[in-house]
Structures are given as structure tokens and as C-alpha cells.
Design a protein around this motif. Sequence first.
Motif, PDB file in Angstrom:
ATOM      1  N   PHE A  64       0.830  -1.202   0.000  1.00  0.00           N
ATOM      2  CA  PHE A  64       0.000   0.000   0.000  1.00  0.00           C
ATOM      3  C   PHE A  64       0.866   1.254   0.000  1.00  0.00           C
ATOM      4  O   PHE A  64       0.555   2.232  -0.681  1.00  0.00           O
ATOM      5  N   THR A  65       1.938   1.242   0.775  1.00  0.00           N
ATOM      6  CA  THR A  65       2.834   2.401   0.816  1.00  0.00           C
ATOM      7  C   THR A  65       3.441   2.667  -0.555  1.00  0.00           C
ATOM      8  O   THR A  65       3.448   3.804  -1.042  1.00  0.00           O
ATOM      9  N   ALA A  66       3.953   1.616  -1.179  1.00  0.00           N
ATOM     10  CA  ALA A  66       4.542   1.764  -2.509  1.00  0.00           C
ATOM     11  C   ALA A  66       3.499   2.232  -3.516  1.00  0.00           C
ATOM     12  O   ALA A  66       3.777   3.086  -4.372  1.00  0.00           O
ATOM     13  N   GLY A  67       2.295   1.685  -3.418  1.00  0.00           N
ATOM     14  CA  GLY A  67       1.235   2.071  -4.342  1.00  0.00           C
ATOM     15  C   GLY A  67       0.825   3.525  -4.190  1.00  0.00           C
ATOM     16  O   GLY A  67       0.630   4.227  -5.191  1.00  0.00           O
ATOM     17  N   ILE A  68       0.704   3.993  -2.948  1.00  0.00           N
ATOM     18  CA  ILE A  68       0.336   5.390  -2.714  1.00  0.00           C
ATOM     19  C   ILE A  68       1.403   6.324  -3.264  1.00  0.00           C
ATOM     20  O   ILE A  68       1.111   7.337  -3.912  1.00  0.00           O
ATOM     21  N   LEU A  69       2.673   5.995  -3.016  1.00  0.00           N
ATOM     22  CA  LEU A  69       3.762   6.840  -3.517  1.00  0.00           C
ATOM     23  C   LEU A  69       3.757   6.893  -5.045  1.00  0.00           C
ATOM     24  O   LEU A  69       3.926   7.962  -5.639  1.00  0.00           O
ATOM     25  N   ALA A  70       3.576   5.741  -5.682  1.00  0.00           N
ATOM     26  CA  ALA A  70       3.552   5.696  -7.149  1.00  0.00           C
ATOM     27  C   ALA A  70       2.365   6.493  -7.694  1.00  0.00           C
ATOM     28  O   ALA A  70       2.495   7.229  -8.684  1.00  0.00           O
ATOM     29  N   PHE A  71       1.205   6.355  -7.056  1.00  0.00           N
ATOM     30  CA  PHE A  71       0.007   7.057  -7.524  1.00  0.00           C
ATOM     31  C   PHE A  71       0.172   8.574  -7.393  1.00  0.00           C
ATOM     32  O   PHE A  71      -0.136   9.323  -8.329  1.00  0.00           O
ATOM     33  N   VAL A  72       0.654   9.013  -6.233  1.00  0.00           N
ATOM     34  CA  VAL A  72       0.811  10.452  -6.003  1.00  0.00           C
ATOM     35  C   VAL A  72       1.848  11.044  -6.949  1.00  0.00           C
ATOM     36  O   VAL A  72       1.672  12.147  -7.481  1.00  0.00           O
ATOM     37  N   ASN A  73       2.942  10.322  -7.173  1.00  0.00           N
ATOM     38  CA  ASN A  73       3.965  10.810  -8.109  1.00  0.00           C
ATOM     39  C   ASN A  73       3.396  11.002  -9.510  1.00  0.00           C
ATOM     40  O   ASN A  73       3.689  12.001 -10.180  1.00  0.00           O
ATOM     41  N   ALA A  74       2.586  10.046  -9.953  1.00  0.00           N
ATOM     42  CA  ALA A  74       1.987  10.158 -11.287  1.00  0.00           C
ATOM     43  C   ALA A  74       0.908  11.237 -11.321  1.00  0.00           C
ATOM     44  O   ALA A  74       0.772  11.954 -12.317  1.00  0.00           O
ATOM     45  N   TRP A  75       0.148  11.357 -10.246  1.00  0.00           N
ATOM     46  CA  TRP A  75      -0.938  12.350 -10.190  1.00  0.00           C
ATOM     47  C   TRP A  75      -0.401  13.776 -10.239  1.00  0.00           C
ATOM     48  O   TRP A  75      -0.983  14.655 -10.862  1.00  0.00           O
ATOM     49  N   ASP A  76       0.735  14.007  -9.576  1.00  0.00           N
ATOM     50  CA  ASP A  76       1.275  15.366  -9.453  1.00  0.00           C
ATOM     51  C   ASP A  76       2.245  15.753 -10.569  1.00  0.00           C
ATOM     52  O   ASP A  76       2.579  16.936 -10.689  1.00  0.00           O
ATOM     53  N   GLU A  77       2.710  14.808 -11.353  1.00  0.00           N
ATOM     54  CA  GLU A  77       3.796  15.094 -12.305  1.00  0.00           C
ATOM     55  C   GLU A  77       3.347  16.088 -13.373  1.00  0.00           C
ATOM     56  O   GLU A  77       2.259  15.983 -13.925  1.00  0.00           O
ATOM     57  N   PHE A  78       4.195  17.043 -13.663  1.00  0.00           N
ATOM     58  CA  PHE A  78       3.849  18.116 -14.600  1.00  0.00           C
ATOM     59  C   PHE A  78       4.749  18.166 -15.829  1.00  0.00           C
ATOM     60  O   PHE A  78       4.277  18.330 -16.959  1.00  0.00           O
ATOM     61  N   LEU A  79       6.064  18.019 -15.640  1.00  0.00           N
ATOM     62  CA  LEU A  79       7.018  18.268 -16.722  1.00  0.00           C
ATOM     63  C   LEU A  79       6.815  17.312 -17.896  1.00  0.00           C
ATOM     64  O   LEU A  79       6.719  17.749 -19.053  1.00  0.00           O
TER      65      LEU A  79
ATOM     66  N   GLY B  29      -8.312  19.094  -7.298  1.00  0.00           N
ATOM     67  CA  GLY B  29      -7.251  18.129  -7.583  1.00  0.00           C
ATOM     68  C   GLY B  29      -6.636  17.529  -6.338  1.00  0.00           C
ATOM     69  O   GLY B  29      -6.144  16.397  -6.366  1.00  0.00           O
ATOM     70  N   ILE B  30      -6.668  18.273  -5.226  1.00  0.00           N
ATOM     71  CA  ILE B  30      -6.096  17.769  -3.975  1.00  0.00           C
ATOM     72  C   ILE B  30      -7.010  16.737  -3.324  1.00  0.00           C
ATOM     73  O   ILE B  30      -6.536  15.777  -2.707  1.00  0.00           O
ATOM     74  N   VAL B  31      -8.309  16.914  -3.460  1.00  0.00           N
ATOM     75  CA  VAL B  31      -9.275  16.084  -2.740  1.00  0.00           C
ATOM     76  C   VAL B  31      -9.102  14.581  -3.002  1.00  0.00           C
ATOM     77  O   VAL B  31      -9.067  13.792  -2.041  1.00  0.00           O
ATOM     78  N   PRO B  32      -8.989  14.115  -4.259  1.00  0.00           N
ATOM     79  CA  PRO B  32      -8.858  12.660  -4.463  1.00  0.00           C
ATOM     80  C   PRO B  32      -7.648  12.058  -3.754  1.00  0.00           C
ATOM     81  O   PRO B  32      -7.748  10.981  -3.153  1.00  0.00           O
ATOM     82  N   VAL B  33      -6.506  12.741  -3.813  1.00  0.00           N
ATOM     83  CA  VAL B  33      -5.307  12.223  -3.158  1.00  0.00           C
ATOM     84  C   VAL B  33      -5.482  12.251  -1.645  1.00  0.00           C
ATOM     85  O   VAL B  33      -5.085  11.305  -0.943  1.00  0.00           O
ATOM     86  N   ALA B  34      -6.070  13.327  -1.123  1.00  0.00           N
ATOM     87  CA  ALA B  34      -6.291  13.424   0.324  1.00  0.00           C
ATOM     88  C   ALA B  34      -7.210  12.310   0.804  1.00  0.00           C
ATOM     89  O   ALA B  34      -6.959  11.677   1.846  1.00  0.00           O
ATOM     90  N   VAL B  35      -8.281  12.045   0.059  1.00  0.00           N
ATOM     91  CA  VAL B  35      -9.207  10.970   0.428  1.00  0.00           C
ATOM     92  C   VAL B  35      -8.494   9.619   0.393  1.00  0.00           C
ATOM     93  O   VAL B  35      -8.667   8.778   1.294  1.00  0.00           O
ATOM     94  N   LEU B  36      -7.679   9.412  -0.628  1.00  0.00           N
ATOM     95  CA  LEU B  36      -6.948   8.155  -0.753  1.00  0.00           C
ATOM     96  C   LEU B  36      -6.019   7.940   0.438  1.00  0.00           C
ATOM     97  O   LEU B  36      -5.952   6.847   1.003  1.00  0.00           O
ATOM     98  N   ILE B  37      -5.321   8.977   0.833  1.00  0.00           N
ATOM     99  CA  ILE B  37      -4.387   8.861   1.953  1.00  0.00           C
ATOM    100  C   ILE B  37      -5.134   8.658   3.263  1.00  0.00           C
ATOM    101  O   ILE B  37      -4.712   7.870   4.118  1.00  0.00           O
TER     102      ILE B  37
END
Length: 284
Positions: A204-219, A258-266
Motif C-alpha cells: 500500500f505504501t509503494a502504491g500510494i507513492l507511485a500514484f501520487v507521483n503520477a498524479w502530481d507530475e507536470f514536466l 485536484g487535492i481532494v482525491p489524493v487526500a481521500v486516498l491517503i
Amino acid sequence: MTAVSTTSGTSFLTGRPLRLAVGGILILNGLFPALWILFTSLKGEPELLRKPITWLPQAPTLENYLRAFTDQPLLLFLFNSFMVALLSTIATLFVSTLAAYALARLNLRFRDLILSAIIAVSTFPLVTLLVPLFEIMRALGLLNTWAALILPYIVLSLPVCTLILVSFFEGIPRDLENAAMVDGCTRLGALFKVVVPLSAPGVFTAGILAFVNAWDEFLLALSFNSNPALRTLPVGITLYQGEFAFPWPVISAALIVGIVPVAVLIVIFQERVVSGLTSGGIKG
């Protein structure tokens, strides 16, 4: 008196008051930007420009949230970000699980060297990888597709996820796998039926980190995708600004959405994530 004073000072520096003070500062540092964005999203343009600055909205309004969905296709941005983040997370967990199991269980000759290489790769700045990744995606004909983002996100999240899972897999007794294989499981079957369930906090920890990294990535999302129908949320939010104006209340409303889905997930997986981070640190 001196002894008492010294003891009291030492107690403060190592005791609960200091921990509470440091914790309060960290919480304030993390919450203040989010609260400021929230308050801004509830203000109208005149109130935002008023001097002196008002911290709390004097006349709260939800009009900015309505404009966030009507000025730009915010739902489409959310859908694209969710699908890209979800698919990349699933693929990352699958590959990192196999890699971590091999490093934790197989007697690899250069195991320490591989782990060192994984750590080194995870420190590369993303901007240094932009041009090579762009050329690869163009050569493969993947520009302006979800795959152009999913594949790099998998590669970028693999090092951290693999290191987290290696720490957990090493803490699982080998006898449990051996017993499963005696009962007829293959090695892969023992991995996914025994090791992975027992390492759920780490997964779960690895999954949350991977999801948040992809969700926030901009460049990468900005560079690899120019199709308006495939824009992700970080890139889509930049479209709210005009040539000569920045509608900060509307942008803030889009940011909150955009913050709400990640906050709910965490919040949902908070206990597992905290358990995963602390257990991984202890085992590591």
C-alpha cells in the motif's frame, strides 16, 4: 539550583514539549499552503485584491468552483490523471514486486551492486531525463498517448517501490513460502498468495507513492502530450490563466478539486501507509 536547571533544560530538549513543538511546526508548514488555497478559492476577485489582506473569506462563495468546471474541462483532466496514475501504479506494483522478490529471495551474485544502482538511479533529476525520454517516445510513436506518460512513470517510481518492498519481503520467513510450495504452489504462487498479503502495508505504501507521483507530475505531461483531450490535471490547471490575467480564485478552486482525491486516498489507507513507512524503516 544549577543541577535542577540543567536537568530541566535537558528534559525540554529531549522530552515531549520539544516533540510537540516540532510536530506543530511541521503540521503548520504542511497545512498552511492548503488552507490558504482553500480560503482563496472561496473569495471573489474584489476581496482577493482588497488591502489590507483578509485571511478568511468575508463573503464565501462557491462560484469559483462552478467556473473551474465550466471555464475548462476539469472533469476530463481529472479522468485523464486518474487513469494514467492508476494504470502506472498497477504496472509499477507488479514489476517492483517481482524485482523486490528476486532481490530479497534469490541468491543474486551482484545483489548489493544492483541495490546501489537502484538507489543511484532514483536520484537522477527528472529534467536530465526529459530529452532522452522524449526521443524514445517519439521513436516509438507514443507521443500524445497515455502510454507516453504511463511508461516513464513506471520507470520513475520503480526504484523507490522496489526498495520499499525489498525491506518487507526480507522480513517474511522463508518457511511460509516453503510450506506453500510443498502444498503445490509454484514460486510465483507463493509470492502472490503468501508474501504479498503478508507485506500489505509495504504494498500500500509503494502504491500510494507511485500514484501520487503520477498524479502530481507536470514536466513530462506538458512535454509529451499536446492533445487537448489527453491533458492531465497539472497541465490543465495552467490553462485557466489568461494572457494578461490570473484568475487566482478559480485556479485555487481547481487545485482544491485536484487535492481532494489524493487526500481521500491517503485518509482511507492512512494506517496501512504509516505502518508501511515505520515497519520499512525498522526492517531497513
